[in-house]
Design a protein around this motif. Sequence first.
Motif, PDB file in Angstrom:
ATOM      1  N   HIS A 128      -4.013 -34.100 -80.347  1.00  0.00           N
ATOM      2  CA  HIS A 128      -4.796 -34.234 -79.042  1.00  0.00           C
ATOM      3  C   HIS A 128      -6.103 -33.574 -78.710  1.00  0.00           C
ATOM      4  N   TYR A 129      -5.772 -32.127 -78.512  1.00  0.00           N
ATOM      5  CA  TYR A 129      -6.655 -31.095 -78.555  1.00  0.00           C
ATOM      6  C   TYR A 129      -6.208 -29.955 -79.242  1.00  0.00           C
ATOM      7  N   HIS A 174     -10.717 -35.432 -78.845  1.00  0.00           N
ATOM      8  CA  HIS A 174     -11.204 -34.211 -78.489  1.00  0.00           C
ATOM      9  C   HIS A 174     -11.843 -33.659 -79.944  1.00  0.00           C
ATOM     10  N   HIS A 208     -15.613 -35.766 -74.906  1.00  0.00           N
ATOM     11  CA  HIS A 208     -15.557 -34.227 -74.893  1.00  0.00           C
ATOM     12  C   HIS A 208     -16.532 -33.634 -75.462  1.00  0.00           C
ATOM     13  N   HIS A 231      -2.924 -30.181 -74.289  1.00  0.00           N
ATOM     14  CA  HIS A 231      -4.341 -29.395 -74.510  1.00  0.00           C
ATOM     15  C   HIS A 231      -3.671 -27.833 -74.868  1.00  0.00           C
ATOM     16  N   MET A 288     -12.870 -29.526 -81.529  1.00  0.00           N
ATOM     17  CA  MET A 288     -12.685 -28.117 -81.211  1.00  0.00           C
ATOM     18  C   MET A 288     -13.338 -27.139 -82.094  1.00  0.00           C
TER      19      MET A 288
END
Lengths: 199, 654
Positions: free
Chosen positions: B499-500, B438, B397, B111, B440
Amino acid sequence: MKRSNIIMFIAALLPLGLFLFPLWKITLEAPQYPTPLGMYIHINDFSDVHPHDIKNINLMNHYVGMKYIPEAIPEFKIFPIGIIITTVIGLIIAFKGNYKWFLFWFVLMIVLSSAGLYDFYLWEHDYGHDLDPKAIMKFTNPDGSVMGFQPPLFGSKDILNFKAHSYPRLGALFLGVGIAASFIAYLIGKKNNKKSVTM
Amino acid sequence: MKNILKSTLALLSVLVAFTSCDNASKSNSGALSSSAAEKVYVAPGEHDEFYAFISGGFSGQLSVYGLPSGRLFKVIPVFSQDAEKAYGYNEETKPMLNTSHGFVPWDDAHHPDISQTKGVVDGRWVFINGNNTPRIAKIDLTTFETTEIIEVPNSAGNHSSSFVTENSEYVVAGTRFSVPIPQKDMPIKDYKGNFKGALSFISIDPEHGHMDIKFQLIMPGFDYDLSHPGRGKSHGWFFFTTYNTEEASTLMEVNASQNDKDFIAAVNWKKIEEYVNNGGGTMMPAKYAHNVYDEATHSATSTMKKEVRVVNPLEVPGAVYFLPTPKSPHGCDVDPSGEYIVGNGKLSANLTVHSFTKMLAAIENNKVAGDAYGIPILNFEDVLAGVVEQPGLGPLHTEFDGKGNAYTTFFISSEVVKWKLGTWEVVDRQPCYYSVGHLMIPGGNSQKPFGKYVVAMNKITKDRYLPTGPEVTQSAQLYDISGEKMELLLDFPTIGEPHYAAGCPADLIKPRSKKLFKLEDNKHPYATLNEADTKVVRDGKTVHIYMTTIRSHFAPDNIEGVKVGDKVYFHVTNLEQDYDVPHGVSMIGANTSELLIMPGQTETFLWEPKQIGVWPFYCTDFCSALHQEMQGYVRVSPANSNTPLKWSLGEDIE
């Protein structure tokens, strides 16, 4: 003090701007240099336009066998002395002399500036033509002669992948305006002189 | 005949009319709206509007993409050796990968989070966690280089990490796996009550970003899965989702999924900070590495620390509470105002949102439902703000657009769902291809999200790209969220498992990006700042070559007097002072990698010649028109020979 002498006084001081501002600027543009490389020529120094520009110009130029731009040249000693001396002469003339001396100073400055420009041209010519015989890359002109890499004295010119620009800067303007002002001082002085004679 | 022709023509024209009608109705967004391709097209020479820092997951790296184009600009090595940049191979960066377990040249990077000032991303540093061998790294965004890595002791599976508080006071590192603290040899079946979970608060120096573990909160032995800092009104608090509150230690998929509710742990870190500042907590022996890269010496040093301050939550009453949250929550996301704490119960059909205000009220009124190992548990109903009813399957998320909307990913139903904060109604949903983890929004973990795009990071791509054998590319997808409805604009491949990610406007970083290292500032102990100073020095069986590079040669380029069995260090300084002119170098048979040396930088690699001969080295990065000529030789003599040490450049050969 007469108006013409005041103008002459200013004219004599103006070339001192050369100690504050660069005389000339040479810029090299190429696709690989989105921020062009550039160097300023001052009355007593070369300087980078952006940090390390001269170092990078040298790195480019060594491919065709050009010499490194030196840290200093003899002119850097002579030119400042010349400017200081001519300014002092100009100031003496402004205080003591009549309009005919203004013309003398004008002519003196024209001659010295031309000599300076010619010297600059010679230096550029040598720099652009006196190439290392072991140069990595050798280029010839269409007529078979060895290609020179002299930047223009004034104006813009294509040199291989670079476009070179060479133009005066603020210091040169100060010098030019000073010289022109001395001529104006001469004309005004002459006119006033005629008036006073007829009176 | 004529009539037939006429009627055919008539029929045709009607058909054409209908077809064009059909075409027109397909693009129902009006004549003025542009196509998806136009929205992501960044013309040659133009720059993207946003930077996206997408974690490389199991590659251990951090990748830098532009948005909206989805173009990859750089892969920043963080926890893994990278031959491209010599990271972890050269002598300067090897210490970066030092840990209490020795040299660990890989991790699972999860992250990334960008530093913040006053609740807004400031573009100074990115922090990212190593999940496997618990570590937090700091990447300096002036150089895009990893400049610090701190190991996290008493921790295992550093997953609820690395999220940054709103003035970059702390970056947090919560353990996913609880373990014996301190570690010891004990039966695994005795997990319950004996294992503990450490939540580490790592302070960030406001000036240099230097990290230091301020304290570790030693919590009950649950799995601390994800976390987010409070912000605005909840600044000073940190929230962690937990699972395995059952404290099972085997067949976790069943045994850790028994409780109907797990918890979000709410930690008042300001309160604990005050306690610690007054001398609270106890120093506990612990071994962990702190690795710092110094830009002046171009070198990292690794220091092994010996103790860490631990805090028992029971020592600070009122600092930690548990908020019951449905079944195995995964994501833990706080909205920009700091009021709503979204706990995504991945095994629950509903999305649960807690209210910070209600939480404070419940604490104030002492409405405690019970306790877990002495830590008060609040009533579910007392802290509940609302529920998004059956929005999809497998919520993971949530991010926020700063306009009152939340966007949640659903792993099982493979979609992004947009819903409204406060009314809890679903506004829109868009499919993902496939199995999204995830998502963003640039500035998403701050008080000021830049809610123009959302990037979804998918676990599976199957048929979306050209096949590349059994493993197909990992991928991200870009959606335009500027309107009421989301619009899928772009698929783009990513490295590792994305991942993130963290994102911010390009203008925050671009003007501060470093173009070169000044030679005069180079304080590397083996730097050579001009060609005249190049040399070769023997010290017993060790040979130091002080070498320089410039377009298009090495100095020296001929070296003699090296012997079989020597340890030869090439200390190479790049004398260039021009933007974007690195040089590379490598030596035949070197058991390391090439060096990629930035202008003004010094790097070192080790070569141990094992055979006599005359062996070449060369520049590995195409640097100039004469790059191919940028090469040299080292003569290697037998171990017992007395060939004198000699070096030269450009001497006449006659």
